[in-house]
Design an enzyme around this catalytic site. Sequence first.
Site, PDB file in Angstrom:
ATOM      1  CD  GLU A 246      -2.890  -1.236   2.347  1.00  0.00           C
ATOM      2  OE1 GLU A 246      -2.787  -0.383   3.237  1.00  0.00           O
ATOM      3  OE2 GLU A 246      -3.757  -2.130   2.358  1.00  0.00           O
ATOM      4  CD  GLU A 357      -4.504  -8.059   1.825  1.00  0.00           C
ATOM      5  OE1 GLU A 357      -5.415  -7.404   2.379  1.00  0.00           O
ATOM      6  OE2 GLU A 357      -3.313  -7.711   1.851  1.00  0.00           O
ATOM      7  CD1 TRP A 404      -8.061 -10.166   5.040  1.00  0.00           C
ATOM      8  CD2 TRP A 404      -6.399 -11.273   4.031  1.00  0.00           C
ATOM      9  NE1 TRP A 404      -6.874  -9.800   5.639  1.00  0.00           N
ATOM     10  CE2 TRP A 404      -5.838 -10.461   5.035  1.00  0.00           C
ATOM     11  CE3 TRP A 404      -5.529 -12.072   3.264  1.00  0.00           C
ATOM     12  CZ2 TRP A 404      -4.465 -10.408   5.300  1.00  0.00           C
ATOM     13  CZ3 TRP A 404      -4.157 -12.020   3.530  1.00  0.00           C
ATOM     14  CH2 TRP A 404      -3.658 -11.197   4.527  1.00  0.00           C
TER      15      TRP A 404
HETATM   16  C1  GLA Z   1      -4.883  -4.600   4.363  1.00  0.00           C
HETATM   17  C2  GLA Z   1      -3.613  -5.368   4.703  1.00  0.00           C
HETATM   18  C3  GLA Z   1      -3.939  -6.683   5.331  1.00  0.00           C
HETATM   19  C4  GLA Z   1      -4.997  -6.570   6.398  1.00  0.00           C
HETATM   20  C5  GLA Z   1      -6.208  -5.890   5.833  1.00  0.00           C
HETATM   21  C6  GLA Z   1      -7.275  -5.850   6.881  1.00  0.00           C
HETATM   22  O1  GLA Z   1      -5.501  -5.105   3.258  1.00  0.00           O
HETATM   23  O2  GLA Z   1      -2.810  -5.608   3.598  1.00  0.00           O
HETATM   24  O3  GLA Z   1      -2.767  -7.206   5.895  1.00  0.00           O
HETATM   25  O4  GLA Z   1      -4.518  -5.825   7.480  1.00  0.00           O
HETATM   26  O5  GLA Z   1      -5.843  -4.613   5.401  1.00  0.00           O
HETATM   27  O6  GLA Z   1      -7.470  -7.119   7.430  1.00  0.00           O
END
Ligand code: GLA
Length: 448
Positions: A246, A357, A404
């Site tokens: 991110e 995810e 996820w």
């Molecule tokens: C982001 C992060 C994950 C997790 C999600 C919430 O996507 O990459 O590691 O923390 O937020 O679960």
Amino acid sequence: MNSCSKDDNVAVNALEAPIANAPKDVNDEGFRAKWNYVSHAKSYLLDVSTNENFSTFVPNYNAKEIIDLNEVVSGLNGGTQYYYRVRAKNETEISGYSNIISVVTTGSSNIPEDPTFLKVKANKLANPFFVGMAVKASQLTNGSPYDVILKNEFSSISAEYEMKMDQISVSSGVYNWTVADKIVAYGNSNDINVHGHALVWHNSVPQWLKDFSGTDAEFKAEVKKYITDVVTHYAGKIKSWDVVNEAVDDNGGTMRNTIFLQRMGANYVKDCFQWARDAAIAAGDNSLLLFYNDYATSTNVLKQDKVFSIVDDLKASNIIDGIGFQMHNNYLNPTRAQIEADFNKAVAKGVKIHVSELDIQVNQSNDISTFTNERRLAQKEKYKEIVQLYNALPAVNKYAITIWGMKDNESWIPFSAELNHPGNDWPLLYDSNFAIKSSHTGFLEGLD
Ligand code: GLA
């Protein structure tokens, strides 16, 4: 008033099909078949067969009427494949069939692999890929429902949060490996791929590093040391890492203003990838896969462009292998075309794609308070769509689709203040009782 009585009629007239659950107490000569309660049902009709089409039935199990929500099926052969399905009954009214559950009795005959398990089906594809699950170390006890499902259905794991920097890094050069090691060892000893998530993320900076009072150069040296030590510790045990998570802002397609950008400068992403690559090679791992991971690129084109420009830059130095598309999606968005366009860009760059995810919200606008059939089916179609799109990718671009979280009631989605629908949602493949949902069937159908 009118609409009330109409609703009542619908509820009484349309007896819902039950959801059949995974069997319990499987032994050499039988098992306990299970299913969910259906509102207004007075009994259930159970079919058991040795073939998926139910063209023949196990004696006494052709619409056997049962009052309970389970039935011990016995007198069967060992090591044999059986199937069951169930209908709900209310006097003269009979519902449609449930999903079909496949079960193999224990015993010494040749036990076929269960084709309704995700990884079994994915492994049989012409160009297979991993089916991944986000896990927590506390779930990995031998014999726990998580453990059974993981071993049956999943070929890859990612730590949901226990391999992030704030979990591992205690202070400069001091690490707490216990929990992360447990996750990695579980994967290694059960022939399950381990994806590392994530080395550098602005939301998991340990307090000591946030408070770091050294110079920017010293800060950078700490990050380098962390990446080097963690990659080295897991060299040969982990196949891939999300190196940076991110790094791109949601607005305007610029770099996110994180502590890493502030203290290490605009080149920090490249530095992190280089350190990860160098550490892997120094530890004798020449095939560690390095991923850049981010969210909402399919719907936010400015962000997408920025992510791909970072990828170009890393690719020019040969220090990236893939992109993680988080895909915290919902039942409406991104559209099929948006997902396809995002995937195609990655294919054109020659990098692997990790749907890293995946979860699919059904209540992103907070407009339902129970999981309706309509949303259940919409979610199923959306899971099917993304699996289909992924499965159509060239072999060289495939890596894994990682879900996820296992159970709806443990998903981060309904609890996220940021997502702002702190109520109900059902984004995953299993319900709160570990029963498979239609979304699971959607995933399977996407592999057809
Ligand atoms: C982001 C992060 C994950 C997790 C999600 C919430 O996507 O990459 O590691 O923390 O937020 O679960």
